[in-house]
Design an enzyme around this catalytic site. Structure first.
Site, PDB file in Angstrom:
ATOM      1  N   ASP A 183      19.239  -9.229 -12.289  1.00 33.51           N
ATOM      2  CA  ASP A 183      19.296  -8.868 -10.879  1.00 33.51           C
ATOM      3  C   ASP A 183      19.166 -10.137 -10.029  1.00 33.51           C
ATOM      4  O   ASP A 183      19.044 -11.244 -10.565  1.00 33.51           O
ATOM      5  CB  ASP A 183      18.216  -7.834 -10.544  1.00 33.51           C
ATOM      6  CG  ASP A 183      16.795  -8.296 -10.848  1.00 33.51           C
ATOM      7  OD1 ASP A 183      16.506  -9.512 -10.810  1.00 33.51           O
ATOM      8  OD2 ASP A 183      15.951  -7.432 -11.122  1.00 33.51           O
ATOM      9  N   ALA A 207      16.324  -4.675 -13.309  1.00 33.00           N
ATOM     10  CA  ALA A 207      17.721  -4.518 -13.727  1.00 33.00           C
ATOM     11  C   ALA A 207      18.154  -5.811 -14.418  1.00 33.00           C
ATOM     12  O   ALA A 207      18.863  -6.648 -13.847  1.00 33.00           O
ATOM     13  CB  ALA A 207      18.608  -4.197 -12.527  1.00 33.00           C
ATOM     14  N   HIS A 256      27.110 -16.301 -33.202  1.00 33.75           N
ATOM     15  CA  HIS A 256      26.298 -15.206 -33.720  1.00 33.75           C
ATOM     16  C   HIS A 256      24.817 -15.453 -33.424  1.00 33.75           C
ATOM     17  O   HIS A 256      24.295 -16.518 -33.701  1.00 33.75           O
ATOM     18  CB  HIS A 256      26.520 -15.058 -35.227  1.00 33.75           C
ATOM     19  CG  HIS A 256      25.853 -13.874 -35.814  1.00 33.75           C
ATOM     20  ND1 HIS A 256      25.264 -13.896 -37.053  1.00 33.75           N
ATOM     21  CD2 HIS A 256      25.660 -12.613 -35.338  1.00 33.75           C
ATOM     22  CE1 HIS A 256      24.748 -12.710 -37.325  1.00 33.75           C
ATOM     23  NE2 HIS A 256      24.973 -11.920 -36.290  1.00 33.75           N
ATOM     24  N   HIS A 295       7.817  -7.227 -18.950  1.00 34.29           N
ATOM     25  CA  HIS A 295       8.654  -8.041 -18.067  1.00 34.29           C
ATOM     26  C   HIS A 295       8.318  -9.532 -18.210  1.00 34.29           C
ATOM     27  O   HIS A 295       9.219 -10.378 -18.180  1.00 34.29           O
ATOM     28  CB  HIS A 295       8.502  -7.591 -16.618  1.00 34.29           C
ATOM     29  CG  HIS A 295       9.439  -8.276 -15.679  1.00 34.29           C
ATOM     30  ND1 HIS A 295      10.811  -8.218 -15.817  1.00 34.29           N
ATOM     31  CD2 HIS A 295       9.209  -9.047 -14.585  1.00 34.29           C
ATOM     32  CE1 HIS A 295      11.383  -8.915 -14.857  1.00 34.29           C
ATOM     33  NE2 HIS A 295      10.431  -9.431 -14.096  1.00 34.29           N
TER      34      HIS A 295
END
Length: 139
Positions: A28, A129, A20, A106
């Site tokens: 990508d 991605a 958990h 990012h």
């Protein structure tokens, strides 16, 4: 030999060992992966397997509580972003829970990915991605 779901032994083991709130990153082909984190490299060639296919396969065996995406995917990779949201909505229905999605820059995403128990590299060659999936419990 396993008959269903994830056949890749390393990926199957990684998913099976998540507890958990542990996380796994699906990325990508270009995301930097530190040598200190388990790398499950599924990339065969550009686009194979693609990111969405890899996420779908991982989430067939992983109960997802929450996820993190880079904010940039919303503008820099619109088609993958909307397809990913659709996948997560379908997963919510299958699991019977609400998956909380957080958006970060990012750079922050790359830092968070370094806390994952493992990083699964796809052959995707489109920008941003990437997703961090946090494990939940199905009870």
């Amino acid at each position: 030999m396993k008959k269903n779901s994830v056949l890749n032994a390393q990926l199957s083991h990684l998913i099976a060992t998540l507890g958990h709130t542990d996380s796994v990153t699906v990325c990508d082909a270009g995301l930097p992966i530190p040598t200190t984190i388990e790398r499950v490299d599924l990339a065969l060639t550009a686009g194979v397997p693609h990111f969405l296919q890899t996420v779908e396969t991982v989430t067939q065996e992983l109960f997802v509580e929450s996820a993190v995406l880079a904010e940039e995917i919303k503008e820099k990779n619109v088609s993958v972003y909307y397809a990913l949201l659709k996948q997560l909505q379908q997963l919510e229905r299958q699991q019977g829970n609400k998956i909380v999605i957080e958006y970060v820059s990012h750079e922050a995403f790359k830092n968070l990915s370094r806390q994952s128990k493992g990083i699964v590299r796809s052959g995707e060659c489109t920008p941003y991605a990437n997703i961090i999936l946090y494990s939940g419990v199905p009870f």
